[in-house]
Scaffold this motif. Sequence first.
Motif, short mmCIF file in Angstrom:
data_model
loop_
_atom_site.label_atom_id
_atom_site.label_comp_id
_atom_site.label_asym_id
_atom_site.label_seq_id
_atom_site.Cartn_x
_atom_site.Cartn_y
_atom_site.Cartn_z
N ASN A 53 8.01 17.40 1.10
CA ASN A 53 8.82 16.17 1.16
C ASN A 53 8.36 15.23 2.26
N ARG A 54 8.74 13.97 2.06
CA ARG A 54 8.57 12.92 3.07
C ARG A 54 7.16 12.84 3.62
N PHE A 55 6.19 12.82 2.72
CA PHE A 55 4.82 12.58 3.19
C PHE A 55 4.40 11.17 2.81
N ASP A 56 3.97 10.41 3.82
CA ASP A 56 3.59 9.02 3.59
C ASP A 56 2.10 8.92 3.25
N PRO A 57 1.76 8.58 1.98
CA PRO A 57 0.35 8.47 1.61
C PRO A 57 -0.39 7.41 2.42
N ALA A 58 0.36 6.41 2.93
CA ALA A 58 -0.28 5.35 3.72
C ALA A 58 -0.88 5.90 5.02
N SER A 59 -0.38 7.08 5.46
CA SER A 59 -0.92 7.67 6.69
C SER A 59 -2.36 8.16 6.51
N LEU A 60 -2.84 8.21 5.26
CA LEU A 60 -4.21 8.67 5.01
C LEU A 60 -5.19 7.52 4.75
N LEU A 61 -4.65 6.28 4.73
CA LEU A 61 -5.54 5.13 4.49
C LEU A 61 -6.30 4.79 5.78
N PRO A 62 -7.54 4.28 5.66
CA PRO A 62 -8.23 3.80 6.85
C PRO A 62 -7.54 2.54 7.38
N PRO A 68 -7.09 -9.07 -1.31
CA PRO A 68 -6.75 -7.89 -0.52
C PRO A 68 -5.87 -6.95 -1.36
N LEU A 69 -6.01 -5.67 -1.11
CA LEU A 69 -5.17 -4.69 -1.80
C LEU A 69 -3.78 -4.71 -1.18
N GLU A 70 -2.77 -4.52 -2.02
CA GLU A 70 -1.42 -4.41 -1.49
C GLU A 70 -0.84 -3.08 -1.96
N SER A 71 -0.46 -2.24 -1.02
CA SER A 71 0.17 -0.99 -1.41
C SER A 71 1.49 -0.86 -0.70
N SER A 72 2.44 -0.28 -1.38
CA SER A 72 3.73 -0.02 -0.74
C SER A 72 4.23 1.33 -1.25
N TYR A 73 4.35 2.26 -0.33
CA TYR A 73 4.68 3.64 -0.67
C TYR A 73 5.99 4.07 -0.01
N ASP A 74 6.75 4.91 -0.72
CA ASP A 74 7.99 5.45 -0.18
C ASP A 74 7.85 6.96 0.02
N PRO A 75 7.73 7.39 1.27
CA PRO A 75 7.51 8.81 1.57
C PRO A 75 8.59 9.73 0.97
N GLN A 76 9.79 9.17 0.74
CA GLN A 76 10.90 9.98 0.19
C GLN A 76 10.65 10.46 -1.24
N THR A 77 9.68 9.84 -1.91
CA THR A 77 9.43 10.20 -3.32
C THR A 77 8.43 11.34 -3.44
N CYS A 78 7.95 11.85 -2.30
CA CYS A 78 7.01 12.97 -2.34
C CYS A 78 7.75 14.23 -2.79
N GLN A 79 7.17 14.96 -3.72
CA GLN A 79 7.90 16.08 -4.32
C GLN A 79 7.33 17.46 -4.04
N GLN A 80 6.05 17.63 -4.31
CA GLN A 80 5.50 18.98 -4.18
C GLN A 80 4.01 18.96 -3.94
N ILE A 81 3.51 20.11 -3.53
CA ILE A 81 2.08 20.29 -3.34
C ILE A 81 1.67 21.50 -4.18
N TRP A 82 0.56 21.36 -4.88
CA TRP A 82 0.23 22.29 -5.96
C TRP A 82 -1.25 22.61 -5.96
N ASN A 83 -1.59 23.88 -6.05
CA ASN A 83 -2.98 24.31 -6.27
C ASN A 83 -3.17 24.44 -7.78
N ASN A 84 -3.92 23.52 -8.37
CA ASN A 84 -4.08 23.54 -9.84
C ASN A 84 -5.35 24.28 -10.27
N GLY A 85 -6.00 24.95 -9.32
CA GLY A 85 -7.21 25.70 -9.65
C GLY A 85 -8.49 24.87 -9.61
N TYR A 86 -8.34 23.56 -9.28
CA TYR A 86 -9.51 22.67 -9.15
C TYR A 86 -9.49 21.98 -7.80
N SER A 87 -8.25 21.68 -7.36
CA SER A 87 -8.04 20.99 -6.09
C SER A 87 -6.59 21.29 -5.70
#
Length: 263
Positions: free
Chosen positions: A177-186, A46-65
């Motif tokens: 800030n404070r975005f939890d990547p785990a909230s996007l997992l199925p 099984p996959l094990e992931s552990s994420y800390d939402p506090q480490t979220c920094q920025q959102i960026w349009n890089n011209g591709y995504s």
Amino acid sequence: TACSSKYVLSQMHPMWQEPLEVPGGDHQSPIDIAVKKAVFDSDLKPLESSYDPQTCQQIWNNGYSFLVEYDDTTDKNILKGGPLQDKYRLCQFHFHWGESNDWGSEHTVDRRLFPAELHLVHWNSDRYTLFEEAVMEENGLAVIGIFLKVGKRHEGLQKLVDALPAIRHKDSVVEFNRFDPASLLPSNIDDYWTYHGSLTTPPLTESVTWIVMKQHIEVSHDQLAVFRSLLFTSAEEEVQKSMVNNFRVQQPLRGRTVRSSFT
Ligand code: SG7
Ligand code: ZN
């Protein structure tokens, strides 16, 4: 910043619209996953992931995504288990999508296209010290791929969707800030396919252990419409281009095996 983005971007070609010179590899991505040809491997954990939402920094349009970037200077966002021998650090996630709901994903399942695909990009922090180093090496990266289907609104995704108008143009960045990547997992991350492949944009290096989730997530048509309101172009450009169809064409399997964690 996460993934040393500027370094990577400076190596990028003006993509998708123009023919790309591919560094003649035999392990390129994305691919079609033929469900019946995938080989069940009971050794896959099984996959094990552990994420800390506090480490979220920025959102960026890089011209591709658009990229949601995390502080990856310490082991605070970790992926391990599954097909992985080592532990991998999350540096960013991003999406690929189409101009309509009929296509947009990079991977396909029995040739079925999905309207979008999420990629969570991790690098091997057991063996390497920097993303730039890992990106060049076998077993350097692990990317989780998750298909998006149109249905009911996704609550976790909405915070992200709300931030997109602020980064409509290429090269715009805002604090996020404070975005939890785990909230996007199925809900079920135990069922996945895995194979060895490449980045789907330049430098196209064959350094990626792909982990593609069997279960998709659902997002609303309106949420995807906001993705499509982003632009490939910067504010200065005269002709503005909608950011849509930002996926790479499929690549041949060339003798590789896709393994599945489930029967
Ligand atoms: C997107 O996909 C961006 C790129 C990413 C590329 O264009 O997220 O990231 C940056 C930092 O520009 O490239 C090296 C890298 O992560 C390819 O990633 S993917 O293979 O997962 N699609
Ligand atoms: Zn991607």
